[in-house]
Each structure stands twice: as structure tokens, then as C-alpha cells.
Motif scaffolding. Structure first.
Motif, PDB file in Angstrom:
ATOM      1  N   ALA A  87       6.487 -53.897  82.649  1.00 48.57           N
ATOM      2  CA  ALA A  87       7.759 -54.517  83.026  1.00 48.57           C
ATOM      3  C   ALA A  87       8.387 -53.767  84.206  1.00 48.57           C
ATOM      4  CB  ALA A  87       8.708 -54.534  81.836  1.00 48.57           C
ATOM      5  N   GLY A  88       8.277 -52.430  84.191  1.00 43.27           N
ATOM      6  CA  GLY A  88       8.839 -51.642  85.279  1.00 43.27           C
ATOM      7  C   GLY A  88       8.121 -51.877  86.599  1.00 43.27           C
ATOM      8  N   LEU A  89       6.792 -51.958  86.552  1.00 45.36           N
ATOM      9  CA  LEU A  89       6.027 -52.224  87.776  1.00 45.36           C
ATOM     10  C   LEU A  89       6.327 -53.619  88.316  1.00 45.36           C
ATOM     11  CD1 LEU A  89       2.588 -50.609  86.846  1.00 45.36           C
ATOM     12  CD2 LEU A  89       4.367 -49.669  88.323  1.00 45.36           C
ATOM     13  N   GLN A  90       6.466 -54.583  87.393  1.00 45.29           N
ATOM     14  CA  GLN A  90       6.807 -55.935  87.825  1.00 45.29           C
ATOM     15  C   GLN A  90       8.209 -56.004  88.426  1.00 45.29           C
ATOM     16  OE1 GLN A  90       6.150 -58.071  84.175  1.00 45.29           O
ATOM     17  NE2 GLN A  90       3.937 -58.305  84.528  1.00 45.29           N
ATOM     18  N   ALA A  91       9.093 -55.116  87.991  1.00 43.86           N
ATOM     19  CA  ALA A  91      10.453 -55.088  88.531  1.00 43.86           C
ATOM     20  C   ALA A  91      10.520 -54.429  89.899  1.00 43.86           C
ATOM     21  CB  ALA A  91      11.382 -54.350  87.568  1.00 43.86           C
ATOM     22  N   GLY A  92       9.434 -53.737  90.295  1.00 40.89           N
ATOM     23  CA  GLY A  92       9.421 -53.140  91.629  1.00 40.89           C
ATOM     24  C   GLY A  92       9.094 -51.672  91.676  1.00 40.89           C
ATOM     25  N   ALA A  93       8.880 -51.030  90.519  1.00 45.95           N
ATOM     26  CA  ALA A  93       8.514 -49.621  90.530  1.00 45.95           C
ATOM     27  C   ALA A  93       7.113 -49.439  91.113  1.00 45.95           C
ATOM     28  CB  ALA A  93       8.578 -49.047  89.120  1.00 45.95           C
ATOM     29  N   ASP A  94       6.882 -48.287  91.749  1.00 45.59           N
ATOM     30  CA  ASP A  94       5.568 -47.985  92.321  1.00 45.59           C
ATOM     31  C   ASP A  94       4.698 -47.190  91.365  1.00 45.59           C
ATOM     32  OD1 ASP A  94       5.850 -48.809  95.307  1.00 45.59           O
ATOM     33  OD2 ASP A  94       7.670 -47.688  94.894  1.00 45.59           O
ATOM     34  N   ASP A  95       5.329 -46.400  90.494  1.00 39.93           N
ATOM     35  CA  ASP A  95       4.568 -45.521  89.605  1.00 39.93           C
ATOM     36  C   ASP A  95       5.443 -45.208  88.392  1.00 39.93           C
ATOM     37  OD1 ASP A  95       2.560 -43.931  88.614  1.00 39.93           O
ATOM     38  OD2 ASP A  95       2.375 -42.711  90.431  1.00 39.93           O
ATOM     39  N   TYR A  96       4.868 -44.513  87.418  1.00 41.24           N
ATOM     40  CA  TYR A  96       5.635 -44.162  86.225  1.00 41.24           C
ATOM     41  C   TYR A  96       5.214 -42.776  85.757  1.00 41.24           C
ATOM     42  CZ  TYR A  96       1.499 -45.071  83.376  1.00 41.24           C
ATOM     43  OH  TYR A  96       0.246 -45.019  82.827  1.00 41.24           O
ATOM     44  N   VAL A  97       6.127 -42.138  85.042  1.00 43.04           N
ATOM     45  CA  VAL A  97       5.864 -40.837  84.410  1.00 43.04           C
ATOM     46  C   VAL A  97       6.407 -40.930  82.989  1.00 43.04           C
ATOM     47  CG1 VAL A  97       6.392 -38.368  84.421  1.00 43.04           C
ATOM     48  CG2 VAL A  97       6.010 -39.558  86.583  1.00 43.04           C
ATOM     49  N   THR A  98       5.623 -40.445  82.035  1.00 44.39           N
ATOM     50  CA  THR A  98       6.064 -40.519  80.637  1.00 44.39           C
ATOM     51  C   THR A  98       6.893 -39.292  80.265  1.00 44.39           C
ATOM     52  OG1 THR A  98       3.998 -39.490  79.910  1.00 44.39           O
ATOM     53  CG2 THR A  98       4.084 -41.898  79.938  1.00 44.39           C
ATOM     54  N   LYS A  99       7.792 -39.497  79.336  1.00 47.54           N
ATOM     55  CA  LYS A  99       8.610 -38.411  78.793  1.00 47.54           C
ATOM     56  C   LYS A  99       7.942 -37.818  77.561  1.00 47.54           C
ATOM     57  CE  LYS A  99      13.314 -39.529  80.219  1.00 47.54           C
ATOM     58  NZ  LYS A  99      14.678 -39.796  79.736  1.00 47.54           N
ATOM     59  N   PRO A 100       8.159 -36.534  77.270  1.00 43.89           N
ATOM     60  CA  PRO A 100       8.986 -35.584  78.029  1.00 43.89           C
ATOM     61  C   PRO A 100       8.354 -35.267  79.386  1.00 43.89           C
ATOM     62  CG  PRO A 100       7.791 -34.433  76.314  1.00 43.89           C
ATOM     63  CD  PRO A 100       7.561 -35.893  76.062  1.00 43.89           C
ATOM     64  N   LEU A 101       9.218 -35.015  80.340  1.00 44.58           N
ATOM     65  CA  LEU A 101       8.787 -34.873  81.719  1.00 44.58           C
ATOM     66  C   LEU A 101       8.004 -33.585  81.932  1.00 44.58           C
ATOM     67  CD1 LEU A 101       8.987 -36.033  84.609  1.00 44.58           C
ATOM     68  CD2 LEU A 101      11.073 -34.706  84.895  1.00 44.58           C
ATOM     69  N   ASP A 102       6.833 -33.727  82.544  1.00 46.80           N
ATOM     70  CA  ASP A 102       6.004 -32.589  82.936  1.00 46.80           C
ATOM     71  C   ASP A 102       6.263 -32.323  84.417  1.00 46.80           C
ATOM     72  OD1 ASP A 102       4.014 -30.861  83.805  1.00 46.80           O
ATOM     73  OD2 ASP A 102       2.483 -31.712  82.492  1.00 46.80           O
ATOM     74  N   PRO A 103       6.838 -31.188  84.789  1.00 46.15           N
ATOM     75  CA  PRO A 103       7.149 -30.918  86.195  1.00 46.15           C
ATOM     76  C   PRO A 103       5.934 -31.029  87.112  1.00 46.15           C
ATOM     77  CG  PRO A 103       8.256 -29.326  84.791  1.00 46.15           C
ATOM     78  CD  PRO A 103       7.334 -30.115  83.903  1.00 46.15           C
ATOM     79  N   PHE A 104       4.749 -30.628  86.638  1.00 46.23           N
ATOM     80  CA  PHE A 104       3.551 -30.734  87.469  1.00 46.23           C
ATOM     81  C   PHE A 104       3.228 -32.191  87.776  1.00 46.23           C
ATOM     82  CE2 PHE A 104      -1.045 -31.395  87.796  1.00 46.23           C
ATOM     83  CZ  PHE A 104      -1.329 -30.630  88.910  1.00 46.23           C
ATOM     84  N   VAL A 105       3.337 -33.055  86.763  1.00 46.09           N
ATOM     85  CA  VAL A 105       3.058 -34.476  86.976  1.00 46.09           C
ATOM     86  C   VAL A 105       4.053 -35.065  87.973  1.00 46.09           C
ATOM     87  CG1 VAL A 105       3.008 -36.739  85.874  1.00 46.09           C
ATOM     88  CG2 VAL A 105       2.006 -34.762  84.705  1.00 46.09           C
ATOM     89  N   LEU A 106       5.322 -34.707  87.850  1.00 46.33           N
ATOM     90  CA  LEU A 106       6.315 -35.202  88.789  1.00 46.33           C
ATOM     91  C   LEU A 106       6.007 -34.711  90.200  1.00 46.33           C
ATOM     92  CD1 LEU A 106       8.913 -36.725  89.393  1.00 46.33           C
ATOM     93  CD2 LEU A 106      10.199 -34.658  88.778  1.00 46.33           C
TER      94      LEU A 106
END
Length: 298
Positions: A87-106
Motif C-alpha cells: 500500500a505504501g509503495l502504491q501511494a508513492g513510497a520508493d522503499d521501506y524499512v521495518t521497525k524497530p529501526l536498524d541504523p545500518f539499514v537506514l
């Protein structure tokens, strides 16, 4: 960064700062949208669930806004929420990151975002260059017929709306065919460049100077009376004569130009094509009168 969880926001901001980027934070979707409009950031990292606009609504708002540069959007989602990701990608997001947030992934997502936004900036710059080239005469560097059509349409519409006057001046290099025959086409090109430069120098900053075709130039003079235009064109004729371009095929011995001026006024308001036609007819009058002169359309 947009997230209503203070802890997540703190972790995300620290990760962004360590990556060498400037970071602005928002505690809800409405604040994030206001900050986006003010700062136009390269990247937006937004939580899915927030007060005000949620993440997908923020994505849609950003994508709906026409902007020169591209904004890369990363959506923060809960673990395993595949439907949310789609749903987020269809709304216009380019990518996603899952929580809890990993600083390296971000950090890795920001590296990708930097490449993508840089590419879009390069493409925007190339588009601007191509747009400029498409509206520029390659020989003289003046605007061409395409730019003339766009500019004259605006000037004519504004003059009609506010009952303002404007003038057109059609200019032609006298005896140019014989000049080319005598001195060659390379010299002819140089002469056209010099004439174009002289006309541009004589014009006001609000005027438009265009290569109309061949040895013809057209000047668009907004908010200018016909007599004012005549004085300006007479100065332009003197400037061209002062170039001292020798032309043995011209009675004056130098390269000269002739000009015909037409006017759009509240009392005389033909369409734009007719104003061009009247300027062209006045140019023929100047030619018939002996060249190296300015003639006014009736």
C-alpha cells in the motif's frame, strides 16, 4: 524524519546525522507536510501510523505536488506487514524499512536515495538545457521562432486583457543575397551574428529579439508606442551601420538593415498573426523606399 514515537525519532535522527546529512524532524503527518513545503528535502522518511496525515497520505501529497526535483520517500512499517508495504509503495513510497529501526539499514537506504535524487537532478538539468536549446537559434544565440510564438502569445493576451499597446518590428538585412555572393556564406553568418548582437544591445531588457528566419529578425516591444518603437529602431539602424561591415554590393558601401513596425493598441487590435503581417508589410515599404530606413504600418 516523521514519526510520532519520540524514541524512534531520536534513533532515526542520530542515524541520519551520522550519515552526514542534515535532518529535520516532525512529530505527526501534518507537521511533516508543512516542513516539506517549506524546505523541499531530498528524502522523506515517514512512519506509517501518525496523527494527522498518515504515511501513505503524506506520500500521495508529495507525489501530487509538481516539483522540479524528485523527493525520495522511505516508509517505516511494522515487522511482517506486507500489505502495508504494498500500500505504501502504491501511494508513492520508493522503499521501506521495518521497525524497530536498524541504523545500518537506514544508512544503506540513504545511500540509494542519494544516488536516485542525484540522477533526477541531473535529468532535470539536462531537460532544462534541451528546452533552452530548442528555443535558441544556434547561429546568433537569439531566441527562435518557437520562443517567439510562446512569448508573443503571452504579450498579446496580456495587452488584450489590460488594454495595453505593444509593437512588433520586422528587420531585414539589406541586399544580403549579394553579400553572400560576394563574400561567402561564412562571412554572411558572421554578419548575421553581428547584426543580432547589435539589435539585442539596442533593445530594452523587457523586449524580445528573435531570429525570424534567414536574414530576418523580429522584435517584440511590450508597452511601447509606435513612435517610441521607431526611435528605438532608428538607433538600431545606426548601430548596425556603425559596425562598418563593408558591402560593395550595397549603395551605401556598408551592410545595413531595414525595419517595419506595426502596433497593437486599444483602438487597433488585430490578432497576433495580423500584427506580424502588418510589420512585414511595413518592412516592404521600407525596402521600396530605398532601404536602410524604418517604416510604420498604417
Amino acid at each position: 524524519m516523521a514519526d510520532d514515537d519520540p524514541g524512534s525519532l531520536l534513533v532515526a535522527k542520530a542515524a541520519v546525522d551520522r550519515s552526514g546529512h542534515d535532518c529535520l524532524t516532525a512529530r505527526d503527518g501534518d507537521e511533516a507536510w508543512a516542513m516539506y513545503l517549506e524546505h523541499e528535502p531530498d528524502v522523506v522518511v515517514t512512519d506509517w501510523m501518525m496523527p494527522g496525515r498518515d504515511g501513505p497520505a503524506l506520500c500521495r501529497a508529495i507525489r501530487a505536488r509538481a516539483a522540479d526535483l524528485y523527493t525520495y520517500i522511505v516508509l517505516l512499517t511494522s515487522q511482517g506487514s506486507r500489505d502495508d508495504v504494498l500500500a505504501g509503495l502504491q501511494a508513492g513510497a520508493d522503499d521501506y524499512v521495518t521497525k524497530p529501526l536498524d541504523p545500518f539499514v537506514l544508512h544503506t537506504r540513504l545511500l540509494v536515495a542519494q544516488r536516485v535524487t542525484t540522477l533526477h537532478a541531473d535529468l532535470a538539468r539536462y531537460r532544462d538545457m534541451l528546452t533552452q536549446q530548442a528555443r535558441t537559434d544556434p547561429l546568433t544565440g537569439l531566441s527562435n521562432r518557437l520562443k517567439l510564438t510562446e512569448d508573443l502569445t503571452q504579450v498579446h493576451a496580456r495587452s488584450q486583457r489590460y488594454e495595453e499597446e505593444y509593437c512588433l518590428a520586422m528587420c531585414d538585412v539589406d541586399n544580403f543575397k549579394s553579400y553572400n555572393d560576394i563574400y561567402g556564406h561564412q562571412a554572411g553568418d558572421q554578419a548575421l551574428q553581428a547584426v543580432g548582437t547589435a539589435l539585442a544591445a539596442a533593445a530594452r531588457s523587457s523586449d524580445g529579439v528573435y531570429r525570424y528566419g534567414g536574414e530576418e529578425f523580429l522584435l517584440v516591444l511590450p508597452k511601447q508606442s509606435q513612435q517610441g518603437a521607431k526611435q528605438m529602431l532608428e538607433r538600431a539602424l545606426h548601430a548596425v551601420h556603425a559596425l562598418n561591415i563593408i558591402h560593395s554590393g550595397d549603395p551605401t558601401g556598408h551592410l545595413t538593415i531595414s525595419a517595419g513596425i506595426s502596433a497593437f493598441t486599444p483602438a487597433h487590435h488585430p490578432d497576433a498573426d495580423a500584427v506580424i503581417g502588418e510589420a512585414d508589410a511595413a518592412l516592404y515599404t521600407a525596402k521600396a523606399g530605398g532601404r536602410n530606413r524604418v517604416a510604420l504600418a498604417p
